[in-house]
Enzyme design. Structure first.
Site, PDB file in Angstrom:
ATOM      1  N   GLY A   1       0.812  -1.206   0.000  1.00 59.84           N
ATOM      2  CA  GLY A   1       0.000   0.000   0.000  1.00 59.84           C
ATOM      3  C   GLY A   1       0.848   1.259   0.000  1.00 59.84           C
ATOM      4  O   GLY A   1       2.070   1.214   0.132  1.00 59.84           O
TER       5      GLY A   1
ATOM      6  N   ASP B   1       0.910   3.831   2.211  1.00 57.49           N
ATOM      7  CA  ASP B   1       1.439   4.297   3.488  1.00 57.49           C
ATOM      8  C   ASP B   1       2.796   3.678   3.817  1.00 57.49           C
ATOM      9  O   ASP B   1       3.755   4.385   4.125  1.00 57.49           O
ATOM     10  CB  ASP B   1       0.443   3.994   4.608  1.00 57.49           C
ATOM     11  CG  ASP B   1      -0.849   4.784   4.466  1.00 57.49           C
ATOM     12  OD1 ASP B   1      -0.806   5.862   3.856  1.00 57.49           O
ATOM     13  OD2 ASP B   1      -1.883   4.305   4.943  1.00 57.49           O
ATOM     14  N   SER B   2       2.882   2.363   3.771  1.00 58.09           N
ATOM     15  CA  SER B   2       4.156   1.718   4.104  1.00 58.09           C
ATOM     16  C   SER B   2       5.225   2.033   3.068  1.00 58.09           C
ATOM     17  O   SER B   2       6.415   2.110   3.397  1.00 58.09           O
ATOM     18  CB  SER B   2       3.966   0.205   4.236  1.00 58.09           C
ATOM     19  OG  SER B   2       3.466  -0.359   3.038  1.00 58.09           O
TER      20      SER B   2
ATOM     21  N   CYS C   1      -3.479  -8.568  15.798  1.00 57.86           N
ATOM     22  CA  CYS C   1      -2.557  -8.737  14.676  1.00 57.86           C
ATOM     23  C   CYS C   1      -1.285  -7.939  14.908  1.00 57.86           C
ATOM     24  O   CYS C   1      -0.180  -8.418  14.646  1.00 57.86           O
ATOM     25  CB  CYS C   1      -3.217  -8.295  13.376  1.00 57.86           C
ATOM     26  SG  CYS C   1      -2.124  -8.326  11.939  1.00 57.86           S
TER      27      CYS C   1
ATOM     28  N   GLY D   1       3.817   1.515   8.378  1.00 60.18           N
ATOM     29  CA  GLY D   1       3.111   2.693   7.889  1.00 60.18           C
ATOM     30  C   GLY D   1       1.941   3.103   8.750  1.00 60.18           C
ATOM     31  O   GLY D   1       1.019   3.766   8.260  1.00 60.18           O
TER      32      GLY D   1
ATOM     33  N   CYS E   1      -7.630  -7.691   8.147  1.00 62.01           N
ATOM     34  CA  CYS E   1      -6.370  -7.916   7.444  1.00 62.01           C
ATOM     35  C   CYS E   1      -6.189  -9.342   6.957  1.00 62.01           C
ATOM     36  O   CYS E   1      -5.584  -9.573   5.928  1.00 62.01           O
ATOM     37  CB  CYS E   1      -5.181  -7.507   8.308  1.00 62.01           C
ATOM     38  SG  CYS E   1      -5.155  -8.271   9.934  1.00 62.01           S
TER      39      CYS E   1
END
Length: 515
Positions: free
Chosen positions: A135, A137-138, A225, A252, A325
């Protein structure tokens, strides 16, 4: 070579039973699915080869030496070596885009000090293991860390558990994500490792989630998680395979960390209230936080998107992922049905005791839920449920009840700063991910401080056993979290409800409401 490899693969899987062609957690072996059979034009062109060949890589590793030439490719056997095939294809990645040439940072990208506040810019260069999801963000977090001068290695955690869902046999749920992650790393000149943690995820998160749902509780698997897998099982992996090689683990997430000279690390709300993800990180221990870095903690989401576009990241226009997730494209209801089945039961009006319809299992419903009841003349809301008798009570007047839903009993605490805090520090409370936060009063119920009564200064219609309540002080520092044990009778109603959502989910860096 590519065409010959594909022909060999097709011959190898011919006649294999259907079970051998499924994506069985994508980690046990190199499985080749049914849609590997592709149309190859008579001239042997590779025009549709990449689009139609779909692979499940066991751990992202490739063969170190090439297979024998034609003799190997013509050989028999019951299964094909994916590593050999990939090497024969010059280890060409199956990317959902044209992979950019490796490059350094874009020269016209203006690196201002405010962009690097979450990257520990004042300290010495660090060796950082970056959790990369594919993604935006990371990916931006990775580039910010490189801009700050840190030495980065990327890791993609494979935690999908879709092997039981027959309608998704044709698609590998993580192939596209891994393709984007590889493209980002190719552009930045960073090494990418794939870490299969499906078994650990099942043992530490999914099995707990199923057990809680079966008990009639409303768990949040994404909280666990983070503490049990991303910053738990992955820490174990680093210790086993990369011992002593990394100073920090970065992700992220939108959260800030503040480090004191004594070494204490406090988890603090992000500057972006809507994206703040401290709710999902409140189950981390002080030992886990001491090794973490959140480069995006000081940045709003629009700024992150802007940086991604300036850097021309391969995924800069990719939408944020949504859902729990570990489910990917599988719907939450389908996941519950697969593991708990269905059990017919009555939908009973709370005020009259009259049966108005049927449901397929109390575990499909949670307090305050409106959708999915299948009744006319609504709106109807889930008022409560009785797991022992499989009865689900519903009401049209759920939001018009005479008393507030503003208090609950809380336990199973985790304190991010280590020691059990004084209740005077617990002045604010989040009931779910998002910008809404309540002032609150907390009182311990026993000398051991293992149970507490929490009173919110507001009406929350979604209080349910099993949910996480996350506590903050007046400065926005996340003090810790607890699990709601049971709602308690509320005060006389004098305010309007402020929240109707019942369950939110984090996908490493993105969140949505469920169900």
């Amino acid at each position: 070579v590519e065409v010959a490899a594909l022909q060999y693969t097709m011959s190898a899987v011919k006649g294999l039973p259907r079970s051998r062609l499924t994506c069985r957690s994508c980690i046990h072996s190199a499985r080749i699915r049914e849609n590997v059979e592709t149309r190859i034009s008579r001239d042997g062109s590779r025009s549709r080869t990449r689009q139609n060949m779909r692979w499940c890589l066991d751990s992202g590793r490739r063969a170190s030496t090439p297979p024998a030439a034609s003799g190997h490719l013509e050989g028999g056997g019951s299964s094909a070596s994916l590593n050999d095939i990939l090497h024969a294809r010059k280890a060409e990645p199956l990317l959902p885009f044209e992979s950019p040439a490796p490059s350094t940072l874009i020269t016209d990208w203006e690196i201002t000090p405010d962009l690097l506040l979450g990257c520990e810019p004042r300290g010495p260069p660090l060796k950082v293991a970056v959790l990369l999801s594919g993604g935006v963000d990371s990916s931006v977090a990775l580039r910010l860390l490189k801009a700050a001068g840190h030495q980065c290695t990327a890791f993609y955690l494979q935690i999908w558990v879709q092997e039981d869902f027959r309608n998704f046999w044709g698609e590998c749920p993580w192939e596209e994500d891994l393709g984007y992650a590889q493209g980002v790393c190719d552009q930045a000149g960073v090494e990418l490792h794939t870490v299969p943690l499906t078994n650990e995820y099942w043992d530490r998160v999914v099995s707990h989630t199923i057990s809680e749902i079966e008990r009639g509780r409303t768990p949040n698997p994404d909280v666990l998680c983070n503490s049990r897998v991303k910053f738990g099982a992955f820490y174990d992996h680093l210790q086993e395979c990369h011992s002593g090689q990394f100073d920090r683990v970065a992700s992220g997430h939108y959260a800030r960390l503040e480090r004191t000279p004594s070494g204490l690390v406090s988890l603090t709300m992000s500057s972006d209230a809507h994206k703040d993800q401290t709710y999902f990180l409140a189950h981390l221990s002080q030992a886990q936080l001491s090794r973490v870095m959140f480069p995006l903690g000081y940045l709003p989401k629009p700024k992150v998107r802007e940086v991604a576009e300036q850097l021309q990241l391969p995924n800069c226009s990719r939408k944020d992922s949504q859902g729990i997730c570990f489910l990917g494209k599988v719907q939450f209801r389908e996941f519950v049905k697969e593991h708990l089945g269905e059990k017919d039961g009555p939908l009973v009006e709370f005020e009259t005791g009259k049966e108005l319809g049927r449901h397929k299992g109390f575990w499909f419903h949670t307090s305050g839920q409106r959708q999915g009841l299948g009744l006319s003349n609504g709106p109807w809301y889930v008022h409560s449920k009785v797991p022992e008798t499989n009865v689900v009570y519903i009401s049209k007047k759920y939001y018009q009840m005479e008393t507030n839903r503003d208090r609950f009993e809380c336990g199973e605490f985790n304190w991010t700063l280590g020691d059990c805090p004084n209740t005077s520090q617990l002045t604010r409370c989040k009931m779910r991910h998002g910008p809404n936060i309540y002032d609150c009063v907390v009182e311990y119920s026993n000398p051991e401080c293992t149970l507490a009564t929490v009173v919110l200064e507001g009406d929350d219609q979604g209080i349910a056993a099993g949910q996480y309540a996350v506590f903050y002080n007046c400065d926005g520092i996340c003090i810790g979290s607890g699990v709601i044990q049971r709602p308690l009778p509320g005060s006389t109603k004098n305010v309007e409800p402020t929240n109707k959502d019942t369950w939110t989910s984090d996908t490493s860096t993105e969140a949505t409401c469920i169900p």
